[in-house]
Write an enzyme that holds these catalytic residues in place. Structure first.
Site, PDB file in Angstrom:
ATOM      1  N   CYS A  22       0.822  -1.227   0.000  1.00 18.53           N
ATOM      2  CA  CYS A  22       0.000   0.000   0.000  1.00 18.53           C
ATOM      3  C   CYS A  22       0.854   1.275   0.000  1.00 18.53           C
ATOM      4  O   CYS A  22       0.561   2.229  -0.727  1.00 18.53           O
ATOM      5  CB  CYS A  22      -0.948  -0.012   1.195  1.00 18.53           C
ATOM      6  SG  CYS A  22      -0.196  -0.489   2.750  1.00 18.53           S
ATOM      7  N   HIS A  76      -3.007   6.344   4.838  1.00 19.91           N
ATOM      8  CA  HIS A  76      -1.598   6.627   5.133  1.00 19.91           C
ATOM      9  C   HIS A  76      -1.224   8.019   4.625  1.00 19.91           C
ATOM     10  O   HIS A  76      -1.858   8.557   3.724  1.00 19.91           O
ATOM     11  CB  HIS A  76      -0.681   5.646   4.385  1.00 19.91           C
ATOM     12  CG  HIS A  76      -0.765   4.225   4.853  1.00 19.91           C
ATOM     13  ND1 HIS A  76      -1.386   3.829   6.007  1.00 19.91           N
ATOM     14  CD2 HIS A  76      -0.256   3.085   4.299  1.00 19.91           C
ATOM     15  CE1 HIS A  76      -1.267   2.520   6.132  1.00 19.91           C
ATOM     16  NE2 HIS A  76      -0.599   2.031   5.118  1.00 19.91           N
TER      17      HIS A  76
HETATM   18  N1  LIG Z   1      -5.052  -3.554   5.257  1.00 20.69           N
HETATM   19  C1  LIG Z   1      -4.444  -3.022   4.213  1.00 20.69           C
HETATM   20  O1  LIG Z   1      -4.443  -1.798   3.996  1.00 20.69           O
HETATM   21  C2  LIG Z   1      -3.733  -3.871   3.222  1.00 20.69           C
HETATM   22  C3  LIG Z   1      -3.151  -3.244   2.119  1.00 20.69           C
HETATM   23  C4  LIG Z   1      -2.508  -4.010   1.168  1.00 20.69           C
HETATM   24  C5  LIG Z   1      -2.453  -5.372   1.344  1.00 20.69           C
HETATM   25  N2  LIG Z   1      -3.024  -5.961   2.421  1.00 20.69           N
HETATM   26  C6  LIG Z   1      -2.932  -7.419   2.544  1.00 20.69           C
HETATM   27  O2  LIG Z   1      -4.226  -7.992   2.440  1.00 20.69           O
HETATM   28  C7  LIG Z   1      -4.301  -9.139   3.269  1.00 20.69           C
HETATM   29  C8  LIG Z   1      -5.486  -8.990   4.229  1.00 20.69           C
HETATM   30  O3  LIG Z   1      -5.369  -7.802   4.966  1.00 20.69           O
HETATM   31  P1  LIG Z   1      -6.548  -7.224   5.847  1.00 20.69           P
HETATM   32  O4  LIG Z   1      -6.026  -5.933   6.335  1.00 20.69           O
HETATM   33  O5  LIG Z   1      -7.856  -7.272   5.136  1.00 20.69           O
HETATM   34  O6  LIG Z   1      -6.574  -8.285   7.070  1.00 20.69           O
HETATM   35  P2  LIG Z   1      -7.778  -8.709   8.036  1.00 20.69           P
HETATM   36  O7  LIG Z   1      -8.725  -7.570   8.233  1.00 20.69           O
HETATM   37  O8  LIG Z   1      -7.119  -9.296   9.216  1.00 20.69           O
HETATM   38  O9  LIG Z   1      -8.550  -9.868   7.220  1.00 20.69           O
HETATM   39  C9  LIG Z   1      -7.980 -11.117   6.980  1.00 20.69           C
HETATM   40  C10 LIG Z   1      -8.915 -11.957   6.125  1.00 20.69           C
HETATM   41  O10 LIG Z   1      -8.264 -13.198   5.823  1.00 20.69           O
HETATM   42  C11 LIG Z   1      -9.132 -14.259   6.168  1.00 20.69           C
HETATM   43  N3  LIG Z   1      -8.404 -15.444   6.578  1.00 20.69           N
HETATM   44  C12 LIG Z   1      -7.559 -15.579   7.613  1.00 20.69           C
HETATM   45  N4  LIG Z   1      -7.122 -16.864   7.719  1.00 20.69           N
HETATM   46  C13 LIG Z   1      -7.745 -17.539   6.725  1.00 20.69           C
HETATM   47  C14 LIG Z   1      -7.737 -18.904   6.310  1.00 20.69           C
HETATM   48  N5  LIG Z   1      -7.012 -19.844   6.942  1.00 20.69           N
HETATM   49  N6  LIG Z   1      -8.506 -19.263   5.242  1.00 20.69           N
HETATM   50  C15 LIG Z   1      -9.253 -18.342   4.604  1.00 20.69           C
HETATM   51  N7  LIG Z   1      -9.307 -17.034   4.950  1.00 20.69           N
HETATM   52  C16 LIG Z   1      -8.556 -16.655   5.996  1.00 20.69           C
HETATM   53  C17 LIG Z   1      -9.952 -13.715   7.301  1.00 20.69           C
HETATM   54  O11 LIG Z   1     -11.115 -14.507   7.449  1.00 20.69           O
HETATM   55  P3  LIG Z   1     -11.812 -14.722   8.916  1.00 20.69           P
HETATM   56  O12 LIG Z   1     -12.621 -13.488   9.164  1.00 20.69           O
HETATM   57  O13 LIG Z   1     -12.647 -15.930   8.683  1.00 20.69           O
HETATM   58  O14 LIG Z   1     -10.710 -14.912   9.892  1.00 20.69           O
HETATM   59  C18 LIG Z   1     -10.224 -12.286   6.800  1.00 20.69           C
HETATM   60  O15 LIG Z   1     -11.269 -12.325   5.834  1.00 20.69           O
HETATM   61  C19 LIG Z   1      -2.943  -9.254   3.938  1.00 20.69           C
HETATM   62  O16 LIG Z   1      -2.138 -10.113   3.163  1.00 20.69           O
HETATM   63  C20 LIG Z   1      -2.395  -7.862   3.881  1.00 20.69           C
HETATM   64  O17 LIG Z   1      -0.989  -7.828   3.877  1.00 20.69           O
HETATM   65  C21 LIG Z   1      -3.669  -5.234   3.362  1.00 20.69           C
END
Ligand SMILES: NC(=O)c1ccc[n+]([C@@H]2O[C@H](COP(=O)([O-])OP(=O)(O)OC[C@H]3O[C@@H](n4cnc5c(N)ncnc54)[C@H](OP(=O)(O)O)[C@@H]3O)[C@@H](O)[C@H]2O)c1
Length: 346
Positions: A137, A250
């Site tokens: 990001c 950010h």
């Molecule tokens: N946040 C950001 O700004 C951002 C920006 C760029 C990239 N990312 C990337 O995007 C990804 C997710 O980020 P996020 O911020 O959305 O995190 P988050 O809010 O913690 O969400 C994580 C998601 O992954 C799912 N998950 C976790 N373990 C799993 C499994 N074993 N099988 C299937 N689904 C599973 C969770 O499902 P449950 O609800 O069922 O646990 C939830 O839907 C990460 O790789 C992060 O690095 C995030």
């Protein structure tokens, strides 16, 4: 049978997370053509109901069989899930756009910011497999405004400091910041689960692992990903990444050393025309981009556009530029950028 790729069947992996939820908003707002949507998350969320485009959908547990008849799989469930299921999805014919860092630096896998290097997805077709990586990001938020300046005057060195919001660490981090803020205001100790240190009314160096050279992973991502996206390792880049107690969006302070002179007026003109960029640069009223300006918005906001005076007297006047930028990393830093990549494939 997969749907016609003009209305692809779409799977959202990690649909219950901060990025997953943003995917739904972006797909709906941009009226992305969808045949059938599949909502995937962990077993913990299986059975939950989520509304999308006026219809209620059931969240399914992600399994190896999840990608049958899927044309486009938008992944945001963490790097290990992407590593395990990305190739399975691609093998099953679903083209993957991955938000994690799992494949970003893998040779042959395009790392794409549509305003910067859309040509990198050439030859990839929806429903025919393949993996495309969405950059970090902070990298995206930096490159949307810096790339048009780079094209005009060639960045030879870039020094960036970030002010990163809780949303960048997911839904649980946002909840932790909210909870800690209440606790501190109530005079209670702050509960630290996601971050090791108190976040509310504080700031700290980015929570990613620190390497032997003293840089944390987030900082190195900004350096390496920029080189890959620009296809040029010559620009010298250093970064300092910091978490600040902002809920969403950010901000970054960016100092550029350019190979050619560029006046503030010329830079402003370039940024004014740049896709995905909006300028807030009101010196008289001391009004510049804030995370609240950027929250929920698609554009990267740019201000503090000024000549770097540290070059005065060195013969290098006009070769340095300062910027302050802010962008919503759940949107342009994640979900929006990934959907824009998918739109390139339609
Ligand atoms: N946040 C950001 O700004 C951002 C920006 C760029 C990239 N990312 C990337 O995007 C990804 C997710 O980020 P996020 O911020 O959305 O995190 P988050 O809010 O913690 O969400 C994580 C998601 O992954 C799912 N998950 C976790 N373990 C799993 C499994 N074993 N099988 C299937 N689904 C599973 C969770 O499902 P449950 O609800 O069922 O646990 C939830 O839907 C990460 O790789 C992060 O690095 C995030």
């Amino acid at each position: 049978m997969a749907a016609s790729t003009s209305r692809p069947n779409v799977a959202i992996v990690g649909v219950t997370g901060a990025v997953g939820q943003e995917f739904l908003r972006v797909l709906e707002q941009r009226n992305f053509p969808i045949g059938h949507v599949k909502m995937l998350a962990s077993a913990r969320s299986a059975g939950k109901r989520i509304d999308f485009k006026g219809k209620s959908h059931t969240v399914e547990e992600l399994t190896e069989k999840s990608f049958k008849d899927v044309d486009l799989a938008l992944f945001s469930a963490g790097g290990s899930i992407s590593k395990q299921y990305g190739p399975i999805s691609s093998e099953a014919g679903a083209t993957v756009v991955d938000n994690s860092s799992a494949f970003r630096m893998t040779p042959g896998i395009p790392l794409v910011v549509p305003e910067v290097n859309p040509e990198a997805v050439k030859g990839i077709k929806l429903g025919k497999g393949g993996i495309i990586a969405n950059p970090n990001c902070s990298t995206i938020i930096m490159l949307v405004p810096v790339t048009p300046l780079h094209r005009a005057a060639t960045v030879v060195r870039m020094v960036v400091s970030t002010y990163q919001a809780a949303s960048g660490a997911g839904a649980a981090a946002m909840a932790e910041l909210e909870q800690q803020t209440r606790e501190v205001l109530d005079g209670r100790p702050a509960t630290c689960k996601i971050f090791k240190q108190q976040y509310a009314f504080n700031l700290f160096s980015h929570n990613s692992a620190v390497q032997d050279n003293g840089y944390n992973e987030e900082e190195l991502k900004m350096v390496r990903e920029t080189h890959k996206i620009w296809g040029d390792e010559r620009p010298k880049i250093t970064a300092m990444c910091v978490r600040v107690p902002v809920m969403r969006a950010h901000a970054e302070s960016i100092n550029l050393t350019l190979a050619k002179k560029l006046t503030v007026e010329e830079a402003r003109e370039i940024l004014d025309k740049a896709p995905g960029v909006s300028i807030i640069d009101d010196r008289k009223n001391n009004r510049f981009p804030t995370p609240l300006d950027a929250s929920g918005r698609d554009d990267i906001y740019v201000g503090r556009i000024r000549e770097d005076i540290s070059r005065n007297g060195s013969g290098q006047e006009g070769y340095g530029l300062d910027l302050f930028v802010s962008g919503d990393q759940l949107r342009k830093g994640a979900a929006l950028n990934a959907v824009q990549i998918a739109e390139l494939l339609l």
